[in-house]
Write an enzyme that holds these catalytic residues in place. Structure first.
Site, PDB file in Angstrom:
ATOM      1  N   TYR A  27       0.830  -1.215   0.000  1.00  0.00           N
ATOM      2  CA  TYR A  27       0.000   0.000   0.000  1.00  0.00           C
ATOM      3  C   TYR A  27       0.859   1.258   0.000  1.00  0.00           C
ATOM      4  O   TYR A  27       0.629   2.172   0.782  1.00  0.00           O
ATOM      5  CB  TYR A  27      -0.921   0.031   1.223  1.00  0.00           C
ATOM      6  CG  TYR A  27      -1.769  -1.200   1.377  1.00  0.00           C
ATOM      7  CD1 TYR A  27      -2.873  -1.413   0.556  1.00  0.00           C
ATOM      8  CD2 TYR A  27      -1.470  -2.149   2.345  1.00  0.00           C
ATOM      9  CE1 TYR A  27      -3.652  -2.545   0.692  1.00  0.00           C
ATOM     10  CE2 TYR A  27      -2.252  -3.293   2.484  1.00  0.00           C
ATOM     11  CZ  TYR A  27      -3.330  -3.478   1.650  1.00  0.00           C
ATOM     12  OH  TYR A  27      -4.098  -4.606   1.788  1.00  0.00           O
ATOM     13  N   TYR A 164     -12.384  -6.867   6.435  1.00  0.00           N
ATOM     14  CA  TYR A 164     -11.253  -6.966   5.529  1.00  0.00           C
ATOM     15  C   TYR A 164     -11.070  -8.439   5.169  1.00  0.00           C
ATOM     16  O   TYR A 164     -10.984  -9.290   6.063  1.00  0.00           O
ATOM     17  CB  TYR A 164      -9.956  -6.428   6.149  1.00  0.00           C
ATOM     18  CG  TYR A 164      -8.783  -6.634   5.213  1.00  0.00           C
ATOM     19  CD1 TYR A 164      -8.580  -5.782   4.134  1.00  0.00           C
ATOM     20  CD2 TYR A 164      -7.924  -7.718   5.372  1.00  0.00           C
ATOM     21  CE1 TYR A 164      -7.548  -5.997   3.236  1.00  0.00           C
ATOM     22  CE2 TYR A 164      -6.876  -7.945   4.470  1.00  0.00           C
ATOM     23  CZ  TYR A 164      -6.700  -7.080   3.410  1.00  0.00           C
ATOM     24  OH  TYR A 164      -5.679  -7.304   2.519  1.00  0.00           O
ATOM     25  N   ASP A 267     -14.072 -16.080   7.868  1.00  0.00           N
ATOM     26  CA  ASP A 267     -12.691 -15.777   7.506  1.00  0.00           C
ATOM     27  C   ASP A 267     -11.900 -15.697   8.808  1.00  0.00           C
ATOM     28  O   ASP A 267     -11.921 -14.672   9.492  1.00  0.00           O
ATOM     29  CB  ASP A 267     -12.648 -14.459   6.724  1.00  0.00           C
ATOM     30  CG  ASP A 267     -11.233 -14.023   6.363  1.00  0.00           C
ATOM     31  OD1 ASP A 267     -10.272 -14.613   6.892  1.00  0.00           O
ATOM     32  OD2 ASP A 267     -11.096 -13.072   5.569  1.00  0.00           O
ATOM     33  N   LYS A 296      -2.372 -16.661   7.492  1.00  0.00           N
ATOM     34  CA  LYS A 296      -1.468 -15.943   8.398  1.00  0.00           C
ATOM     35  C   LYS A 296      -0.625 -16.837   9.314  1.00  0.00           C
ATOM     36  O   LYS A 296       0.467 -17.195   8.943  1.00  0.00           O
ATOM     37  CB  LYS A 296      -2.247 -14.884   9.178  1.00  0.00           C
ATOM     38  CG  LYS A 296      -2.665 -13.714   8.281  1.00  0.00           C
ATOM     39  CD  LYS A 296      -2.835 -12.413   9.035  1.00  0.00           C
ATOM     40  CE  LYS A 296      -2.837 -11.238   8.085  1.00  0.00           C
ATOM     41  NZ  LYS A 296      -4.131 -10.890   7.506  1.00  0.00           N
TER      42      LYS A 296
END
Ligand SMILES: *Cc1c(COP(=O)(O)O)cnc(C)c1O
Length: 458
Positions: A27, A164, A267, A296
Site C-alpha cells: 500500500y 477486511y 474468515d 497468516k
C-alpha cells in the site's frame, strides 16, 4: 518520476536506497522516501533493525510480522521441519500427485476445526497460497454450490461493514465498501450487500445486538434471491479496524444464513490458531460455518500458505454439479515445504501451551495499556485475547509513532487511528511490558499535547 529512472550501481549506495529505487512496499507509492529499516536478524520475539544512517535497534516485534509469527523467529522445531523437507524436496505439483505433508496438514486442520454437536463438520480442505486466494476459493465455492443446487441467480455476497478479506478482486468486493478499495475500482468490484458492523463487544447492550440482528435479517430477506453466502471475520474485524463484537452475533449469522439458504463463511485468517483466546473465534460461540478460511499464522509465519475448509455436504454438491469440480488450482497448491512447516506449527499449537501464553499476554496487555486511556489523544483502549489496541481520536502519524516506538525498543505498524499489537505467543511478561510501555510512550510523545503546550497555545 526521478525514482523510476535512477540507475544506481549496487554497492555504491545503501540497501535502503537500492530498495527505494526498485521495489514496491505494501500500500505504498513508488516515489516516496517512506521510512524503511533493514532486518539484519530475527530471533525469538526480536528483530535486529538497521536504519539508513547505520544506527541499529534491537526491538520486540509487537506485530508478529502481520500476525503470523506466533511462535517467534527461528523456532528450532519449525527450522528443523523446514530443513527436513528441504532435504526431501521443496515443491511438486498437486495435480495428480500428493505427498505426506499435505495429507497430514489436511487431517490436522479437520481435527482442529470448530465443531459442535448437531452441526456438520468441516472436513474437506483446499490448500491455497495466500489468505486472499483462500477467500477467492471460498467465494467461488459458494457460487458453485448455489449453481449446483439449481440457484444460478445467487452470485452475490452479504457481509458486514468494517471487514477486511484480502486484496484480490472478489475479496476486495466484500471488504468495507467505504474504507476498503471500492472507490478505486468502480465497475470492477461486485455489487455486494453490506449489513452494519455489529456493536462493540465491550459496550454492546442486548437492545443494540437485537437491532443489529433485525437489520441483518431484513437485508438477507430482501436480497436472498441473489445471495450465495454471508462472509465475515468472526468476533474480531482485523485490518478493517480492530473491532471486536459479541460472540452471540455469530449465532445470529448462522441462523440468518440457514433461514435464507446462504452458506456461512468465516474468515479466520487473522483470528485462527488461538489469537482471540480460543483456538478459533467461532469456538467462542460454538458456531460451525459451512466454509472457513485460515492463513497468516498457519505456518507460524515461515512461508505463505492458507486453506479453505468446507463441510462434506458443500463439497459433495459442488462435485456432482454440472461443473463437476471446484474450479481452482494454483501452481503452488499444497507446497510441501509450507505444509511441512505448517504441520510443525500446528504440532506446537496441539500441545496446548498457547492457551496460557495468550491468557498471560491478554492480562499483560490489559493492565499495561490501561494508563494510555488517560491521554487526551486516546479515545479508547481495548484488548481481546492476545490483541491490544489503542484507538486515537484522530489519524496516527504512522512514521513518527513507528520511529518513537523503535526508540523504545518496539516494532509497531499502526494504521488509520489505531496503534495496536498482536505479539508472538512466546512473549514473556517483561516483553509485553516493554510493548505496552513503548506503545503508550510513542502515542504520548507524538500525539499528546501536554498541559504546558496547551497553556502556551492558549
Ligand atoms: C490478512 C487477511 C487476509 C488476506 O490474507 P493475505 O495472505 O494477505 O492474502 C484475508 N482476511 C483476513 C481476515 C486477513 O486478516
Amino acid at each position: 518520476m526521478e525514482c523510476l529512472s535512477s540507475e544506481r550501481k549496487p554497492g555504491t549506495v545503501s540497501l535502503i536506497e537500492r530498495d527505494r529505487a526498485r521495489l514496491w512496499h505494501p500500500y505504498a507509492p513508488a516515489c516516496a522516501d517512506l521510512p524503511l529499516w533493514e532486518v539484519e536478524a530475527a530471533d525469538g520475539v526480536r528483530l535486529s533493525l538497521r536504519a539508513d544512517d547505520g544506527t541499529r535497534h534491537h526491538v520486540v516485534d509487537a506485530m508478529s510480522s502481520w500476525w503470523s509469527a506466533i511462535h517467534g523467529y527461528r523456532h528450532p522445531v519449525l527450522d528443523a521441519a523446514a530443513k527436513r523437507q528441504l532435504d526431501r524436496y521443496s515443491h511438486v505439483m498437486f495435480g495428480g500427485l500428493t505427498h505426506a505433508p499435505a495429507v497430514e496438514l489436511a487431517e490436522r486442520l479437520v481435527e482442529m476445526a470448530p465443531s459442535a454437536p448437531g452441526s456438520p463438520r468441516l472436513e474437506r480442505v483446499f490448500l491455497a497460497d495466500s489468505g486472499s486466494v483462500s477467500v477467492e476459493v471460498a467465494l467461488k465455492l459458494a457460487v458453485q454450490f448455489q449453481m449446483a443446487s439449481g440457484k444460478p441467480s445467487r452470485q452475490r455476497f452479504l457481509s458486514i461493514r468494517g471487514g477486511y478479506h484480502g486484496d484480490t478482486f472478489a475479496a476486495m468486493g466484500v471488504c468495507d465498501p467505504v474504507d476498503g478499495m471500492h472507490a478505486a475500482f468502480p465497475g470492477l468490484l461486485a455489487d455486494n450487500v453490506f449489513a452494519p458492523r455489529p456493536p462493540t463487544a465491550a459496550s454492546a447492550t442486548p437492545e443494540a445486538v437485537q437491532a443489529w440482528a433485525t437489520e441483518l435479517h431484513d437485508l438477507a430477506a430482501e436480497h436472498s434471491e441473489v445471495l450465495a453466502a454471508v462472509i465475515v471475520e468472526p468476533l474480531l474485524q482485523g485490518a478493517g479496524g480492530m473491532h471486536a463484537y459479541p460472540a452471540e452475533c455469530l449465532t445470529t449469522l448462522r441462523k440468518v444464513a440457514d433461514q435464507h439458504g446462504l452458506l456461512l463463511i468465516f474468515d479466520e485468517i487473522a483470528t485462527g490458531f488461538g489469537r482471540t483466546g480460543e483456538l478459533f473465534a467461532a469456538d467462542h460461540a460454538a458456531v460451525v460455518p459451512d466454509i472457513m478460511c485460515v492463513g497468516k499464522a498457519l505456518t507460524g509465519g515461515y512461508l505463505t500458505l492458507a486453506a479453505m475448509i468446507c463441510t462434506a455436504d458443500v463439497a459433495a454438491v459442488v462435485s456432482v454439479g454440472s461443473a463437476g469440480a471446484l474450479l481452482h488450482g494454483p501452481t503452488f497448491m499444497g507446497n510441501p515445504l509450507a505444509c511441512a512447516v505448517a504441520n510443525a506449527s500446528l504440532g506446537i499449537i496441539d500441545d496446548g501451551s498457547w492457551r496460557a501464553g495468550v491468557a498471560r499476554i491478554g492480562a499483560g496487555l490489559a493492565s499495561g495499556l490501561a494508563p494510555a486511556l488517560a491521554l487526551d489523544a486516546v479515545r479508547a483502549v481495548r484488548t481481546i485475547g492476545a490483541v491490544g489496541v489503542i484507538e486515537l481520536r484522530g489519524a496516527v502519524d504512522v512514521a513518527a509513532v513507528t520511529a518513537a516506538a523503535i526508540r523504545h525498543g518496539v516494532w509497531l505498524r499502526p494504521f488509520r487511528n489505531l496503534v495496536y499489537t498482536m505479539p508472538p505467543y512466546i512473549s514473556t511478561a517483561s516483553e509485553i511490558d516493554q510493548i505496552t510501555t513503548g506503545m503508550t510512550a510513542a502515542v504520548s510523545e507524538v500525539h499528546e499535547i501536554t498541559a504546558a503546550r496547551r497553556g502556551e497555545a492558549a
